[in-house]
Structure formats: structure tokens, C-alpha cells
Design a protein around this motif. Structure first.
Motif, PDB file in Angstrom:
ATOM      1  N   ARG A   1       0.841  -1.208   0.000  1.00  0.00           N
ATOM      2  CA  ARG A   1       0.000   0.000   0.000  1.00  0.00           C
ATOM      3  C   ARG A   1       0.872   1.254   0.000  1.00  0.00           C
ATOM      4  O   ARG A   1       0.544   2.255   0.603  1.00  0.00           O
TER       5      ARG A   1
ATOM      6  N   GLU B   1      -1.707   5.209   3.632  1.00  0.00           N
ATOM      7  CA  GLU B   1      -1.736   4.116   2.660  1.00  0.00           C
ATOM      8  C   GLU B   1      -2.459   4.447   1.360  1.00  0.00           C
ATOM      9  O   GLU B   1      -3.472   5.148   1.343  1.00  0.00           O
ATOM     10  N   ASN B   2      -1.896   3.923   0.264  1.00  0.00           N
ATOM     11  CA  ASN B   2      -2.544   3.986  -1.046  1.00  0.00           C
ATOM     12  C   ASN B   2      -2.788   5.405  -1.540  1.00  0.00           C
ATOM     13  O   ASN B   2      -3.730   5.649  -2.298  1.00  0.00           O
TER      14      ASN B   2
ATOM     15  N   ASP C   1       5.547  -3.439   4.798  1.00  0.00           N
ATOM     16  CA  ASP C   1       4.900  -2.224   5.266  1.00  0.00           C
ATOM     17  C   ASP C   1       5.870  -1.057   5.406  1.00  0.00           C
ATOM     18  O   ASP C   1       5.441   0.098   5.486  1.00  0.00           O
TER      19      ASP C   1
ATOM     20  N   ALA D   1       2.570   1.333   3.929  1.00  0.00           N
ATOM     21  CA  ALA D   1       1.508   1.782   4.836  1.00  0.00           C
ATOM     22  C   ALA D   1       1.967   1.942   6.270  1.00  0.00           C
ATOM     23  O   ALA D   1       1.309   2.630   7.059  1.00  0.00           O
TER      24      ALA D   1
END
Length: 237
Positions: A15, A23-24, A223, A18
Motif C-alpha cells: 500500500r 496508505e494507497n 509495510d 503503509a
């Protein structure tokens, strides 16, 4: 054989990292891109038809709004911000535009019906794009529409024989298993024997990364970008 050099492994920001950034989001992609080989982003369709970059089916965890993403128009979504940041939810084309040309992008298709639209959105991107999904029907749609599009089957459980068989039946180039499956004895070897790369998810800390390096995976979905031993990878070569 275990890998000994972390630089042999593709580092994929989950992501867009994240654990470090909202995120994203476009901002996450821009901030993660100097440190990773690829970013992974999630796509689904909103009510007005746009392909948007958001993991959850519901808006509640990510934003101050509530209800399904599928029920929200783009005009509503574009005004929402992600988590505690000022960063908005982007469309897929906006996310791809934010990615440097030499950054690979893994587009995870969260809903099978989005596969064709995601393919269309990515056609103009300069990036190497890998499409992944837990939904075999999404992979089949991409195979039928664009056999040249790189595809990876996400699996959550099972055994190597079943996972490898499903991925090869769909003409995938890679398998994306969770850490516990990827580190089972023989899993990576079986995938490699079938000509599949193995990108495992999701490393949250250095111990996770070490386990995956020892298993000989090709890519680590992480992550954070600073998990590989000996690296606080400040930039890509």
C-alpha cells in the motif's frame, strides 16, 4: 537455496509503505518511491464508475465517512482524506501518474469486475505493471483480454501443489503467498520449478524479512522500506 544478498530481492512497498505513510495515496507513492523497487496498491470501483485506489470495501477505517466505497460517487470520495493525513483517495490513473517511470507498480484488484477497467487505466503508464488478485476470475479476464499483461495470483492458504497449479493454469508469472505459506519447506522451490516468482506478504518487521530471505523468495511485500538487513535502503540504483 537461501538468498544472502538483500539486493537480490525485489522490495515492494505494501500500500506504498503503509507502515510509514498514509496508505494507497499519491503522497505515499512519491515518498516511498526512492526507497523501494515497486509499490503495491489496491483498486476497486466507486459508484460513479471510476477505479479508485483504496483497500477497504468500507470507508469507515480510512476516512471520516461511512458506508461502502461502491456506494460513493467520485465527487464525494475526492473530498475525503485518508487516516489522519490531508491526503485524498486517488484514482488509479492519478496514482500511476505519481509513480516515477522506473518504479514498478503492483495493482491488486479487489473486485473481479474491476479487472478490465484497471487494465485500461494502466495501458498508458510507463511503469512495469503487475496485476494481482485473490480472484482467479480477475486473472482470467486479464489473460483473455491482454495475454501480455503480467499477472500474479494471491493465495491465503493451502499447499504448494494447489497454489502452483492454480497460478500456472492462469498463465501467471508469480505467486503471492503470505509469509507462513511462503516459508513452508518446498514452497518456493515448487513455484520456481514451475517458472513462477514468489512475492510474499506482508513483512512488518526485520524478523519477517529475515524469514523470507532465508526461504529464497523473489520479492518481499513490506509495510516499511527499511526492513532488509544491512539496508536502510535510501535510494534505488
Amino acid at each position: 537455496m537461501s538468498r544472502t544478498d538483500p539486493d537480490d530481492v525485489t522490495l515492494i512497498g505494501h500500500r506504498a509503505c503503509a507502515g510509514q505513510y498514509p496508505e494507497n495515496t499519491v503522497g505515499a507513492i512519491e515518498r516511498a518511491s526512492p526507497h523501494v523497487d515497486a509499490v503495491e496498491i489496491d483498486v476497486r470501483r466507486c459508484a460513479s464508475g471510476e477505479v479508485v485506489v483504496v483497500h477497504d470495501a468500507d470507508l469507515g477505517r480510512l476516512t471520516d465517512a461511512a458506508g461502502p466505497v461502491a456506494d460513493a460517487d467520485w465527487d464525494e470520495l475526492r473530498d475525503l482524506t485518508v487516516l489522519d493525513s490531508a491526503a485524498p483517495i486517488p484514482r488509479l490513473d492519478e496514482a500511476l501518474d505519481a509513480a516515477p517511470d522506473d518504479l514498478a507498480v503492483n495493482v491488486e484488484i479487489k473486485e473481479p469486475a474491476v479487472a478490465s477497467d484497471a487494465l485500461d487505466a494502466a495501458r498508458g503508464a510507463a511503469n512495469d505493471v503487475l496485476f494481482s488478485s485473490f480472484h482467479p476470475e480477475a486473472m482470467a479476464t486479464l489473460r483473455n483480454r491482454a495475454p501480455e499483461a503480467a499477472r500474479a495470483l494471491l493465495v491465503a492458504d493451502g499447499d504448494a501443489e494447489r497454489a502452483v497449479g492454480a497460478a500456472t493454469d492462469l498463465d501467471c508469472v508469480a505467486l503471492h503467498p503470505p509469509i507462513d505459506l511462503a516459508t513452508e519447506p518446498g514452497f518456493v522451490a515448487a513455484a520456481h520449478e514451475a517458472g513462477l516468482r514468489v512475492n510474499a506478504w506482508t513483512a512488518a518487521d526485520r524478523d519477517d524479512a529475515e524469514r523470507l530471505l532465508a526461504a529464497g523468495v523473489d520479492g518481499i511485500v513490506a509495510d516499511r522500506w527499511d526492513l532488509l538487513p544491512g539496508t536502510e535502503r535510501s535510494s534505488r540504483d
